[in-house]
Design a protein around this motif. Sequence first.
Motif, mmCIF file in Angstrom:
data_model
loop_
_atom_site.group_PDB
_atom_site.id
_atom_site.type_symbol
_atom_site.label_atom_id
_atom_site.label_comp_id
_atom_site.label_asym_id
_atom_site.label_seq_id
_atom_site.Cartn_x
_atom_site.Cartn_y
_atom_site.Cartn_z
ATOM 1 N N MET A 85 1.379 -0.812 0.370
ATOM 2 C CA MET A 85 -0.458 0.788 -0.029
ATOM 3 C C MET A 85 0.695 1.183 -0.029
ATOM 4 N N GLU A 86 0.938 1.513 -0.911
ATOM 5 C CA GLU A 86 1.647 3.336 -1.443
ATOM 6 C C GLU A 86 1.224 3.825 -0.320
ATOM 7 N N GLY A 87 2.762 4.569 1.120
ATOM 8 C CA GLY A 87 2.148 6.358 1.595
ATOM 9 C C GLY A 87 2.377 5.534 2.814
ATOM 10 N N GLU A 88 2.376 3.445 3.306
ATOM 11 C CA GLU A 88 2.897 2.950 4.452
ATOM 12 C C GLU A 88 4.275 2.372 4.947
ATOM 13 N N ASP A 89 4.541 2.068 6.122
ATOM 14 C CA ASP A 89 5.781 1.623 5.861
ATOM 15 C C ASP A 89 5.605 -0.359 5.492
ATOM 16 N N ALA A 90 6.961 -0.624 5.728
ATOM 17 C CA ALA A 90 6.565 -2.366 5.052
ATOM 18 C C ALA A 90 5.983 -3.281 6.121
ATOM 19 N N GLU A 91 4.678 -2.895 7.775
ATOM 20 C CA GLU A 91 4.429 -3.449 8.145
ATOM 21 C C GLU A 91 3.555 -3.581 7.429
ATOM 22 N N HIS A 92 2.278 -2.850 6.944
ATOM 23 C CA HIS A 92 1.224 -2.456 5.908
ATOM 24 C C HIS A 92 1.246 -3.542 4.628
ATOM 25 N N ASP A 93 2.674 -3.869 3.958
ATOM 26 C CA ASP A 93 3.266 -4.678 2.715
ATOM 27 C C ASP A 93 2.360 -6.305 3.395
ATOM 28 N N SER A 94 1.679 -7.041 2.253
ATOM 29 C CA SER A 94 1.412 -8.127 2.469
ATOM 30 C C SER A 94 0.882 -9.531 2.055
ATOM 31 N N THR A 95 1.269 -10.741 1.561
ATOM 32 C CA THR A 95 1.333 -11.842 0.921
ATOM 33 C C THR A 95 -0.013 -12.587 0.590
ATOM 34 N N LEU A 96 -0.731 -12.064 -0.215
ATOM 35 C CA LEU A 96 -1.798 -12.865 -0.728
ATOM 36 C C LEU A 96 -2.072 -13.540 -2.020
ATOM 37 N N ILE A 97 -2.188 -15.164 -1.281
ATOM 38 C CA ILE A 97 -2.486 -16.624 -1.801
ATOM 39 C C ILE A 97 -3.676 -16.606 -2.403
ATOM 40 N N VAL A 98 -4.085 -17.017 -3.682
ATOM 41 C CA VAL A 98 -5.537 -16.664 -4.460
ATOM 42 C C VAL A 98 -5.457 -18.428 -4.704
ATOM 43 N N THR A 99 -6.061 -19.454 -4.443
ATOM 44 C CA THR A 99 -6.255 -20.520 -4.805
ATOM 45 C C THR A 99 -7.355 -20.597 -5.841
ATOM 46 N N PHE A 100 -7.863 -21.411 -7.243
ATOM 47 C CA PHE A 100 -8.787 -21.842 -8.008
ATOM 48 C C PHE A 100 -8.994 -23.323 -7.862
ATOM 49 N N ALA A 101 -9.972 -23.824 -7.157
ATOM 50 C CA ALA A 101 -10.475 -25.118 -6.940
ATOM 51 C C ALA A 101 -11.706 -25.984 -7.296
ATOM 52 N N PRO A 102 -12.164 -26.284 -8.460
ATOM 53 C CA PRO A 102 -13.193 -26.368 -9.440
ATOM 54 C C PRO A 102 -13.474 -27.390 -8.779
ATOM 55 N N VAL A 103 -15.067 -27.492 -7.701
ATOM 56 C CA VAL A 103 -15.983 -28.341 -7.482
ATOM 57 C C VAL A 103 -16.932 -29.166 -8.479
ATOM 58 N N ASP A 104 -16.916 -28.356 -9.438
ATOM 59 C CA ASP A 104 -17.307 -29.044 -11.101
ATOM 60 C C ASP A 104 -16.857 -28.279 -12.003
ATOM 61 N N GLY A 105 -17.729 -28.264 -13.459
ATOM 62 C CA GLY A 105 -17.476 -27.630 -14.698
ATOM 63 C C GLY A 105 -18.094 -26.564 -14.271
ATOM 64 N N ALA A 106 -18.856 -25.419 -13.513
ATOM 65 C CA ALA A 106 -19.836 -24.485 -13.578
ATOM 66 C C ALA A 106 -19.582 -23.525 -12.348
#
Length: 144
Positions: A85-106
């Motif tokens: 986040m621009e304007g903030e220090d490193a304490e406000h940095d984050s790692t975002l992990i997003v996973t996509f798991a098909p349940v079925d075709g839809a």
Amino acid sequence: MTDQAEHSITLSRTIDAPADELFAAWTDPALLEQWQAENVEFEPFEGGKFRFETSDADEPGVTHVISGTVASYEQDRKLVELWHMEGEDAEHDSTLIVTFAPVDGARTEITIVEIAEAHADAESRIFSIEAWHEALNELAELLE
């Protein structure tokens, strides 16, 4: 980080959309602008850069900017993004992990894990959980 559990939040939700459509909504700037931020730049590959700009609804004239790097890119399966986040220090940095798991075709289960030093504070965790919950609602409305 001393204990990842103290510094992370996790949300999961099943959305009525195939994994490829859901993944595109996380990587295509035109789609990201429909649910994530007002102005988006996103390079959809490992090592790519991104930038999200959003106006503050409570403070007219104030714009929040998040920039970062795509650390991992697995088509239709997983994204790892390093956020600043621009304007903030490193304490406000984050790692975002997003996973996509098909349940079925839809349908696809999407899981978001956000890791940040700031989440050691309960108020920060609650704010982020609420913000991601709202973002997932907007994403679901866009795709369902």
